[in-house]
Scaffold this active site. Sequence first.
Site, PDB file in Angstrom:
ATOM      1  N   VAL A  11      20.754 -23.819  25.159  1.00 31.10           N
ATOM      2  CA  VAL A  11      21.137 -24.313  26.477  1.00 31.10           C
ATOM      3  C   VAL A  11      21.448 -25.811  26.446  1.00 31.10           C
ATOM      4  CG1 VAL A  11      20.249 -24.762  28.798  1.00 31.10           C
ATOM      5  CG2 VAL A  11      19.972 -22.518  27.783  1.00 31.10           C
ATOM      6  N   PHE A 250      27.047  -4.265  32.447  1.00 33.47           N
ATOM      7  CA  PHE A 250      25.636  -4.009  32.126  1.00 33.47           C
ATOM      8  C   PHE A 250      25.229  -2.554  32.365  1.00 33.47           C
ATOM      9  CE2 PHE A 250      25.530  -8.413  31.553  1.00 33.47           C
ATOM     10  CZ  PHE A 250      24.398  -8.712  30.827  1.00 33.47           C
ATOM     11  N   CYS A 261      15.634 -14.305  26.600  1.00 32.09           N
ATOM     12  CA  CYS A 261      15.491 -14.455  28.055  1.00 32.09           C
ATOM     13  C   CYS A 261      14.927 -13.228  28.757  1.00 32.09           C
ATOM     14  CB  CYS A 261      16.839 -14.824  28.665  1.00 32.09           C
ATOM     15  SG  CYS A 261      17.401 -16.458  28.140  1.00 32.09           S
ATOM     16  N   LYS A 325      22.238  -9.508  20.094  1.00 28.39           N
ATOM     17  CA  LYS A 325      23.555  -9.067  20.557  1.00 28.39           C
ATOM     18  C   LYS A 325      24.592  -9.718  19.658  1.00 28.39           C
ATOM     19  CE  LYS A 325      24.248 -12.545  24.123  1.00 28.39           C
ATOM     20  NZ  LYS A 325      24.572 -12.793  25.496  1.00 28.39           N
TER      21      LYS A 325
END
Length: 443
Positions: A11, A250, A261, A325
């Site tokens: 981030v 999703f 997360c 992912k």
Amino acid sequence: MKVAVIGTGYVGLVAGTGFADFGNQVTCVDIDRARIATLEGGGVPIYEPGLGDLIQRNRSRGRLRFTGDVGSAVAGAEVVFIAVGTPQEDDGRANLDYVLAAAREIGAALTGWAVVATKSTVPVGTADRVRAALAEAARVDFAVASNPEFLKEGDAVNDFMKPARVILGVDDDRARQVLEDLYAPFVRSRNRIQVVDIRSAELIKYAANAMLATRISFMNELALLAEKVGADIEKVRAGIGSDPRIGTHFLYPGPGFGGSCFPKDLQALLATAGDAGAELWVVDAVVRANQRQKQILASRVIEQLGDGQARLDGRRVAVWGLSFKPETDDIRESPAIVTVRALAAAGAEVVAYDPAASANAQAELADLAGVRCESGAYEAADGADALVLVTEWHEFRRPDFAKLRERMRGAALFDGRNVWSASEARRAGFRYYSIGRPALSSA
Ligand code: NAD
């Protein structure tokens, strides 16, 4: 504008670089000296598409610098972002030690008024604690704000530069103005800034992750049902996704969600709810469904290749994809790691391949003697009894099944993402298993 960003993880590094790209003077700080040395040497400590070039461009123009010294970064800054980790505690709560330590250091380093905005994902009420930590050491006025981050690893640069929305949790007009000015170039085509109170901003981030996770767990549960009743979850997905009230995002069934997360944020949300005396039954069920789902691929392999005693001794299993992912090297809570561990615990030799996450996975799995990584996908499949696709990197999407069949010892394919054609795989002589599709599906 002069901006400081505390924490140079996924981030902080993306945000700091993004702010610099719009002409701000940004200093990114980290306590991890090796990370700062890498960045100062022109390297990028994480794998994130497009980030290296952007860092390089902004460093060469003198708008972006890296340091281990909070003092020099914060002195004179108008905005200071806290973007440090908030890992999960044993009881599920978010660990705020890094956030509060950063706030204390920032407080001591402030040389004039600044807004200190928390980008880290933090439970409702954290801004009050950040304010108190800052006040312990600050000799000047400051404002606090909540600015949760919604970027997705793997597409983080794009998400940050073109945000779907910017949430600003503020209780101070000057802070609102400064943050709106900072974000104005990011939302020029259409104002996507939402100004809310600080507590709502903090909750929005958890609510967003919980909603996305809910969709995944819902589909994973329906996939289990589809298998039992002979329906095809991919057709069900397309059928419901075409309803605009539902939408297509999703809804993909798979081996459960992971990452840095969703798992921790759902636990933290449950902890917040517990403290507040509210019961979140849906979120609780989402977590439990996901824990079960993460075992699904290893259970399938054991079911099909096991010796009847749930053992895979003497079997070699290839695993494609280790990151949680595609397009990231992040393996935190990855279903692939859970799968590898379960296969190894059942006695299998596991040979894995990932385009970016092998080094991280090897360090994580160093305690397992029977696990190794190969440098290529087909090399990992050599001599394997089964191949399990866990993370759907592009290069795994259209394999040469005939070549695979030649190189593998066995003929079992486990497609954890429903990306392969069952008929193609069968034509090449494979037994093909997927998630939520009937055994003889011709898809
Ligand atoms: P990360 O673990 O990749 O990076 C955190 C960095 O902060 C580390 O490099 C660490 O050394 C540094 N740090 C810790 N304490 C420090 C201090 N006092 N001073 C300077 N540096 C310090 O974490 P991340 O994935 O970037 O996530 C950061 C926060 O953002 C978390 O709260 C996370 O939940 C949230 N978030 C993450 C994502 C994501 O996709 N990774 C997306 C949205 C929000």
